[in-house]
Design an enzyme around this catalytic site. Structure first.
Site, short mmCIF file in Angstrom:
data_model
loop_
_atom_site.label_atom_id
_atom_site.label_comp_id
_atom_site.label_asym_id
_atom_site.label_seq_id
_atom_site.Cartn_x
_atom_site.Cartn_y
_atom_site.Cartn_z
N PRO A 48 13.20 -1.89 10.66
CA PRO A 48 11.99 -1.31 10.06
C PRO A 48 11.03 -0.78 11.12
O PRO A 48 10.74 -1.46 12.11
CB PRO A 48 11.39 -2.48 9.29
CG PRO A 48 12.57 -3.33 8.94
CD PRO A 48 13.49 -3.23 10.12
N CYS A 49 10.53 0.43 10.89
CA CYS A 49 9.71 1.10 11.91
C CYS A 49 8.22 0.88 11.74
O CYS A 49 7.43 1.25 12.61
CB CYS A 49 9.99 2.61 11.88
SG CYS A 49 9.44 3.43 10.36
N GLN A 50 7.80 0.27 10.63
CA GLN A 50 6.36 0.17 10.35
C GLN A 50 5.55 -0.47 11.49
O GLN A 50 4.44 0.01 11.79
CB GLN A 50 6.13 -0.62 9.05
CG GLN A 50 6.53 0.12 7.79
CD GLN A 50 7.98 -0.14 7.41
OE1 GLN A 50 8.76 -0.54 8.25
NE2 GLN A 50 8.32 0.08 6.15
#
Length: 304
Positions: free
Chosen positions: A82-84
């Site tokens: 996940p890049c958040q």
């Protein structure tokens, strides 16, 4: 060469599709979101496994090996954590306490147990500044992987024939000698694919209409006010081209002046801006001449 792979954090299967198109046999995709099962399995020749990868890494990381083909010439473990926590939308603030920050550590832990021949990690450009990324790279080096250099990890999507000005960071690890991404497909901006080149064959649709020929080609219904806003939007610009009566109260405040991509309109003969998760919402990202809509698969939609 028969390469057997598993895709971690697979989502709807974009990376799996690319690997399959490159000749890699992806045996399974793992993701915590079970809603991804349908698009993943419909679009790929692979099994979807609904698992929390953080929990998997803590309790049963070696089980991932069971999905790999023992008779393959080589094995590959891929993952887009996940890049958040690393997104530029964090504006440089410390995100180490983000609940998804440790997912890259989970990926590394699974690599430790599976010991694949190749590792592929793709994420946002800004991940290279995170401490957890340094841990990931140091871990791969400790496990004996040869890594592509930083100058080769930078990917500007239009150079690779993707009509979107997204920048990505791609790590390639190999136990069998270094692997590089190679030269981009397009060296000149004049050759970049554009929004128009990708969707101009779709028939125009009005608000709330669906194509009779393509079930994925449809548009959201819009209020009369939003239709008027779309008509006043100019390519490459945003709500600043609207008459005063159509502007929202937040646009009139000093704090709202910087949100130029909201209600933005794409330029047809240029690559699209980065498409985010909420791209189907008119008030979130660039829209108008190419208003995207979210379905089982993602596709741009051309509106009148």
């Amino acid at each position: 060469m028969h390469v057997s792979a598993v895709d971690l954090f697979c989502g709807a299967g974009g990376l799996t599709k690319g690997l399959e198109q490159a000749g890699v046999s992806v045996e399974a995709g793992f993701d915590v979101d079970s809603d991804c099962r349908y698009p993943y399995e419909q679009n790929n020749d692979s099994e979807f496994v609904a698992r929390d990868i953080g929990k998997l890494a803590r309790e049963d990381p070696e089980s991932v090996s069971e999905y790999l083909d023992d008779d393959a010439d080589a094995t590959l473990l891929a993952g887009c954590a996940p890049c958040q926590p690393f997104s530029p939308l964090t504006h440089g603030t410390d995100s180490s306490d983000h609940k998804k920050y440790g997912m890259l550590r989970a990926f590394l832990e699974i690599v430790r147990y599976v010991e694949p021949d190749f590792v592929v990690m793709e994420n946002v450009y800004e991940i290279r500044h995170a401490e957890v990324y340094d841990e990931f790279i140091e871990g791969l080096d400790e496990f004996g992987y040869n890594l592509n250099p930083d100058s080769d990890k930078r990917v500007y999507c239009p150079e690779y024939d993707i009509p979107q000005t997204r920048r990505r960071w791609v790590v390639l690890g190999s136990r069998q000698g270094r692997i590089d991404l190679g030269s981009p497909i397009h060296a000149s901006p004049e050759d970049y694919p554009s929004v128009r080149s990708c969707i101009d064959d779709l028939e125009p649709l009005g608000p709330g209409e669906k194509s009779a020929h393509d079930s994925l080609h449809s548009t959201r219904d819009l209020s009369e006010t939003n239709v008027e806003r779309v008509n006043h939007s100019e390519p490459g610009k945003s709500w600043e081209t609207w008459p005063e009566r159509l502007r929202l109260e937040c646009h009139k405040k000093a704090s709202g002046q910087t949100y130029q991509s909201v209600y933005g309109r794409m330029v047809p003969d240029e690559p699209a801006p980065t498409i985010t998760t909420q791209f189907y919402n008119l008030g979130v990202g660039d829209s108008a001449i190419t208003t995207p809509i979210k379905t089982e698969r993602f596709r741009f939609v051309k509106v009148r």
